[in-house]
Design a protein around this motif. Structure first.
Motif, PDB file in Angstrom:
ATOM      1  N   GLU A   1      21.038  18.403  22.920  1.00  0.00           N
ATOM      2  CA  GLU A   1      22.171  17.512  22.695  1.00  0.00           C
ATOM      3  C   GLU A   1      22.881  17.901  21.405  1.00  0.00           C
ATOM      4  OE1 GLU A   1      21.112  13.423  22.787  1.00  0.00           O
ATOM      5  OE2 GLU A   1      20.263  13.509  24.816  1.00  0.00           O
TER       6      GLU A   1
ATOM      7  N   GLU B   1      26.000  12.596  29.715  1.00  0.00           N
ATOM      8  CA  GLU B   1      25.423  12.517  31.060  1.00  0.00           C
ATOM      9  C   GLU B   1      26.412  12.983  32.118  1.00  0.00           C
ATOM     10  OE1 GLU B   1      24.323   8.455  31.208  1.00  0.00           O
ATOM     11  OE2 GLU B   1      22.680   8.683  29.748  1.00  0.00           O
TER      12      GLU B   1
ATOM     13  N   ARG C   1      18.303  15.458  19.194  1.00  0.00           N
ATOM     14  CA  ARG C   1      17.495  15.663  20.395  1.00  0.00           C
ATOM     15  C   ARG C   1      17.753  17.064  20.931  1.00  0.00           C
ATOM     16  NH1 ARG C   1      16.762  10.452  18.443  1.00  0.00           N
ATOM     17  NH2 ARG C   1      16.102   8.990  20.074  1.00  0.00           N
TER      18      ARG C   1
ATOM     19  N   ASP D   1      28.866  10.550  23.090  1.00  0.00           N
ATOM     20  CA  ASP D   1      28.035   9.393  23.389  1.00  0.00           C
ATOM     21  C   ASP D   1      27.242   9.718  24.640  1.00  0.00           C
ATOM     22  OD1 ASP D   1      26.964   6.911  22.941  1.00  0.00           O
ATOM     23  OD2 ASP D   1      28.616   5.777  23.813  1.00  0.00           O
ATOM     24  N   ASP D   2      26.195   8.960  24.895  1.00  0.00           N
ATOM     25  CA  ASP D   2      25.328   9.254  26.036  1.00  0.00           C
ATOM     26  C   ASP D   2      26.067   9.324  27.368  1.00  0.00           C
ATOM     27  OD1 ASP D   2      23.109   9.476  24.424  1.00  0.00           O
ATOM     28  OD2 ASP D   2      22.405   7.435  24.765  1.00  0.00           O
TER      29      ASP D   2
END
Length: 409
Positions: A209, A91, A206, A86-87
């Motif tokens: 990713e 991150e 993306r 997940d983002d």
């Protein structure tokens, strides 16, 4: 993905009561009376930091649900996920220069250790988002075939208008939904969306990713909500007894998950009860990974705090309440644990049968753990002040506290 080892739950004489629990969707108490097997799904962690006291409070609440059901002589089918892509995870891995998969594996392992130490009963299935992708893709394709999706620059979105029951979990208005969507992982301001709160089902790949083969969807990765839906439907089916999580999951996560499932199956509701735990604060603000104001269970354990005391600190607050973690909260729990252990270490004591029924009644009443703790405190005071002649009483109390509250004395 494997869960953690189960601690033994002692069998108690008699039988517990059916659970009356607060349902977010209806806004009131309902009686949860499952069949011979109670089904519960609790949303798991995104493993980039684990496990803070807020997590522990949530999983403690749903551990109590299971213990109440077990005391009614039911079996429990418990499922939990891990959002291991997940983002926020990506991150954090990028920030710290780590491989995202290694970070997820490390923090998930630490979560298992914390759950074991706190005597949380493990799920029967413990499923990561990555391993669930082969089951997620067909669901997104099916929603597309049902006309419940649309595409935007290669990303696949769910149209909330496709579920006539959308909004019946959170009961929020459009403005509140839009605000919370922006705060909690949504993209309400993206141009081209049919409804600002429409959630993403499949994110097109993306650059830089991770992505997976999505069949007719193309390469990409799943959205957050469809992950839990795929896992829950696969292992529990529709109409399971409790969907659980923290109160910050009411919208969008549980609202969207319910709509995904209902659009897929044509059945309503996804869960018979939506149950949510309150938030834990530190220094006046909700504990949050984004704010960094966290108290970690693993650090408390490294500092020598008995996990049973941590659990008692959690139990001292009603599961639906928002409350604040302080040094005094922990010290009170350490003191209580000492009194309880001293009381059950004596060869005899006051009769304990009424106490067991008090604990049962308190927990059946919307998991009123503070009332259950107060009942044990009263028995402990009697033991300290005048003792008793029932040689079996200390053992009964010890087993009841273990079975119903998850605290080993």
């Amino acid at each position: 993905m494997h869960a953690w080892p189960a601690s033994e739950v002692p069998a108690l004489p008699g039988q517990g009561r059916d659970l009356r629990i607060h349902d977010t969707a209806t806004g009131g108490l309902i009686t949860s009376a499952p069949g011979s097997v109670a089904r519960i799904y609790v949303c798991g962690i995104t493993p980039y930091d684990a496990t803070h006291i807020g997590h522990a409070a949530t999983y403690n609440a749903f551990d109590l649900v299971q213990r109440v059901w077990l005391d009614t002589k039911r079996q429990v089918h418990y499922v939990q996920n891990v959002t291991d892509v997940d983002d926020p995870l990506l991150e954090r891995a990028d920030r710290d220069g780590l491989d995202w998969a290694e970070l997820a594996e490390r923090e998930t392992a630490l979560f298992r250790e914390d759950m074991t130490a706190l005597r949380m009963l493990p799920p029967r299935q413990y499923i990561g988002a990555v391993e669930a992708i082969p089951g997620i893709v067909p669901l997104v394709e099916r929603l597309r075939d049902l006309g419940a999706t649309y595409e935007l620059d290669g990303d696949v979105y769910f149209s909330v208008e496709s579920d006539p029951h959308f909004g019946q979990v959170s009961n929020l208005d459009a403005a509140a939904m839009r605000l919370l969507s922006a705060e909690r992982g949504g993209d309400p301001d993206r141009p081209g969306k049919k409804n600002p709160v429409d959630p993403m089902l499949w994110m097109a790949a993306r650059e830089g990713e991770p992505s997976w083969d999505g069949g007719s969807l193309g390469r990409g990765r799943p959205g957050w909500h469809i992950e839990c839906v795929a896992i829950a439907l696969d292992h529990l089916g529709m109409g399971f007894d409790v969907q659980g999580g923290g109160s910050d999951l009411v919208f969008p996560h549980h609202e969207m998950g319910a709509s995904h499932a209902q659009a897929l199956t044509g059945e309503f509701p996804m869960a018979k009860a939506y149950v949510h735990a309150g938030m834990v604060a530190l220094h006046g603000e909700k504990m949050s990974k984004s704010k960094g104001n966290l108290v970690f269970v693993s650090q408390l354990r490294r500092d020598g705090v008995d996990p049973a005391a941590i659990r008692l600190a959690l139990l001292a607050h009603h599961y639906r309440a928002d409350w604040e973690w302080t040094d005094q909260v922990l010290q009170d729990a350490v003191t209580r644990l000492g009194h309880w252990r001293a009381a059950v270490s004596r060869p005899d004591g006051p009769p304990a049968e009424a106490l067991v029924e008090e604990i049962r009644e308190a927990l059946a009443n919307d998991l009123d753990a503070p009332a259950a703790l107060a009942a044990v405190d009263r028995w402990t005071v009697l033991q300290e002040e005048s003792g008793g002649t029932d040689t079996g009483a200390p053992g009964v109390v010890s087993r009841a506290v273990d079975a119903l509250l998850g605290v080993a004395l």
